[in-house]
Design an enzyme around this catalytic site. Structure first.
Site, PDB file in Angstrom:
ATOM      1  N   CYS A 105       0.835  -1.199   0.000  1.00  0.00           N
ATOM      2  CA  CYS A 105       0.000   0.000   0.000  1.00  0.00           C
ATOM      3  C   CYS A 105       0.873   1.254   0.000  1.00  0.00           C
ATOM      4  CB  CYS A 105      -0.925  -0.001   1.209  1.00  0.00           C
ATOM      5  SG  CYS A 105      -0.019   0.114   2.743  1.00  0.00           S
TER       6      CYS A 105
ATOM      7  N   GLU B 196      -5.958   2.154  -8.211  1.00  0.00           N
ATOM      8  CA  GLU B 196      -4.884   1.340  -7.621  1.00  0.00           C
ATOM      9  C   GLU B 196      -4.671   0.103  -8.498  1.00  0.00           C
ATOM     10  OE1 GLU B 196      -5.671  -0.638  -3.802  1.00  0.00           O
ATOM     11  OE2 GLU B 196      -3.589  -0.224  -3.263  1.00  0.00           O
TER      12      GLU B 196
END
Ligand code: NAD
Length: 487
Positions: free
Chosen positions: A284, A378
């Site tokens: 992340c 993402e």
């Protein structure tokens, strides 16, 4: 070390692995595609069984002092050290990381444990004479049974973001690991018990959506920490809050690195290549979008050289599933079709002898525009999208337009410009000349915007407020004390 198949998995309740009648799901090794274990898809009944066990254990566990409780984590730390090769191998098997990355994950787990051992030095309760002879003191009181729901990408470290602090602070825990990587969690629980943790203080319930929803809804679970994608983080935050739980839900990311013309070329190129490709881009904190300001072709060229040195199966691990590989490659193909230029192409990667594994090689894509899907979403793979900007303010505006806000970095040799940019990016964790700006303990980890829902970080100092509640006690012992409105 040889693959041990099948590897132990199961729900871990009251200090043991329990047999259940739930449906199971195969656990695959991403490096080879082989089935290495299986996992239960538990329902609400398993969550309730774990909660009842944890509630019973809470009575004795919460009666110990913080100093007593952390003695177990000193022993647990020693066991993590003793078993680090085995734990590293387990991370490799279930997640597909290369050995050095899996070892770094285990080392980070040790650091998280060390932080929990330092809690007695950090938890500051206050005491003050608030009127003559009358004292007020605060104490940090555990919440009760708490839960932690974790993702696939750090099967050892992310459970240890929550377990040591939450438990050392007096809570009992239900852990729900990712159904894709449930194996490290069991070993963590076994080692905790070997370190002396009483049965029932940590319990593991495996599963997916049903188990998570049951955790959110259970009236006896007082707090939930979640780490995973933004879509699920939002659902969990809303559902857990609706049943009046405390919740911190960490979500996905789209991290921007702003690269200025004066950046140190080697430092920028090596750090950015490592950031976008480390753990196969499944972090992340990974660099996902690079915003180059002005003339940065020389840096892009060096970056591509570095990216080409990163080879699947050698110094790059696998992505988690065949579906993840397909998704990542689709992002690259769609960006190309939308007019972006693929400078380094990682599609169709294979590893000799591991043909069943799920590999994507590093990919660098130039001429990405802010409106493209690859600039906004993402990707969660080893892919870097380069967006060109004319000015620093334009680069900041591009970063600010993201819905996410986990990390942002700048590469420059100008302190003034670095400060100007760091003050304006909209991210919770920022870095200067750092590809992966993870704040290490005692600093807490957590992003902004749609990268985190809830008011607390779950690690570092911030974890103390999240895993406890304050009791304020006012005391008077001396009958001669002056009488006033507090008497
Ligand atoms: P995920 O959201 O798919 O799964 C996370 C957890 O939620 C798992 O335990 C899973 O079983 C459960 N889950 C999945 N779908 C669900 C649903 N519909 N309802 C209820 N529960 C559900 O995430 P993942 O694919 O395991 O992990 C990758 C994601 O995690 C990425 O988006 C990554 O950025 C994010 N992540 C964020 C951080 C952070 O600190 N912000 C850290 C690590 C990973």
């Amino acid at each position: 070390m040889e693959t041990l198949t099948p590897i132990k998995s199961g729900n871990y309740i009251d200090g043991q692995l329990v047999k259940e009648n739930f449906e199971t799901l195969d656990v695959l090794s991403p490096s080879t595609g082989e089935v290495i274990s299986s996992v239960y898809l538990s329902d609400a009944s398993a969550v309730d069984k774990a909660v009842q066990t944890a509630k019973e254990a809470f009575v004795e566990w919460s009666s110990r002092t913080l100093k007593e409780r952390i003695q177990i984590f000193f022993k647990f730390r020693a066991l993590l050290e003793k078993h680090k090769e085995e734990l590293t191998h387990l991370v490799y098997l279930e997640n597909g990381k290369i050995h050095s990355e899996a070892a770094a994950e285990v080392a980070k787990g040790i650091e998280l444990c060390e932080f929990a051992c330092s809690l007695p030095q950090i938890v500051n309760d206050e005491i003050q004479e608030v009127s003559k002879g009358v004292e007020c003191r605060t104490s940090h009181v555990p919440l009760g049974v708490v839960a932690s729901i974790t993702p696939f990408n750090f099967p050892h470290m992310v459970p240890l973001w929550s377990i040591p602090n939450a438990i050392a602070l007096g809570n009992c825990m239900i852990l729900k690991p990712s159904e894709m990587t449930p194996l490290s969690a069991v070993r963590i629980a076994e080692l905790l018990e070997e370190a002396g943790l009483p049965k029932g203080v940590i319990n593991i319930v495996n599963g997916g959506k049903d188990a998570v929803e049951a955790i959110c809804d259970h009236p006896d679970i007082k707090a939930v920490s979640f780490v995973g994608s933004t879509k699920v983080a939002k659902l969990v935050y809303i559902r857990a809050s609706a049943s009046l739980k405390r919740c911190a839900a960490l979500g996905g990311a789209k991290n921007h690195l702003i690269v200025l013309e004066d950046a140190h070329v080697d430092m920028a190129a090596t750090n950015i290549a490592a950031s976008m490709s480390g753990c196969a881009g499944q972090r992340c904190m990974a660099a996902s979008a690079m915003v180059g300001v002005g003339k940065i072709d020389h840096i892009v060229e060096r970056l591509c050289e570095e990216a080409r040195k990163i080879v699947p199966g050698d110094n790059l691990g696998a992505v988690i599933t065949a579906a993840a590989k397909e998704r990542i490659e689709r992002y690259i193909t769609e960006a190309e079709a939308a007019g972006a230029k693929v400078l380094v192409d990682g599609r169709n990667a294979t590893v000799k002898g591991k043909e069943g594994g799920f590999y994507v090689a590093p990919t660098v894509i130039d001429n990405v525009t802010p409106d493209m899907k690859i600039a906004k979403e993402e990707v969660f793979g080893p892919v870097l999208a380069i967006i060109r900007a004319e000015t620093v303010d334009e680069a900041i505006a591009i970063e600010n337009s993201s819905n996410y806000g986990n990390a942002a970095s700048v590469f420059t040799q100008s302190g003034g410009l670095a400060r100007y940019i760091m003050d304006r990016v909209s991210a919770g964790m920022t870095g200067v000349n750092i590809g992966v700006p993870v704040p290490r303990e005692p600093f807490s980890f957590g992003g902004w915007n749609e990268s985190r829902f809830g008011s607390h970080d779950i690690t570092g100092r911030s974890s103390i407020a999240f895993w406890t509640r304050l009791k304020k006690t006012t005391t008077k012992w001396n009958p001669e004390a002056r009488t006033n409105w507090m008497s």
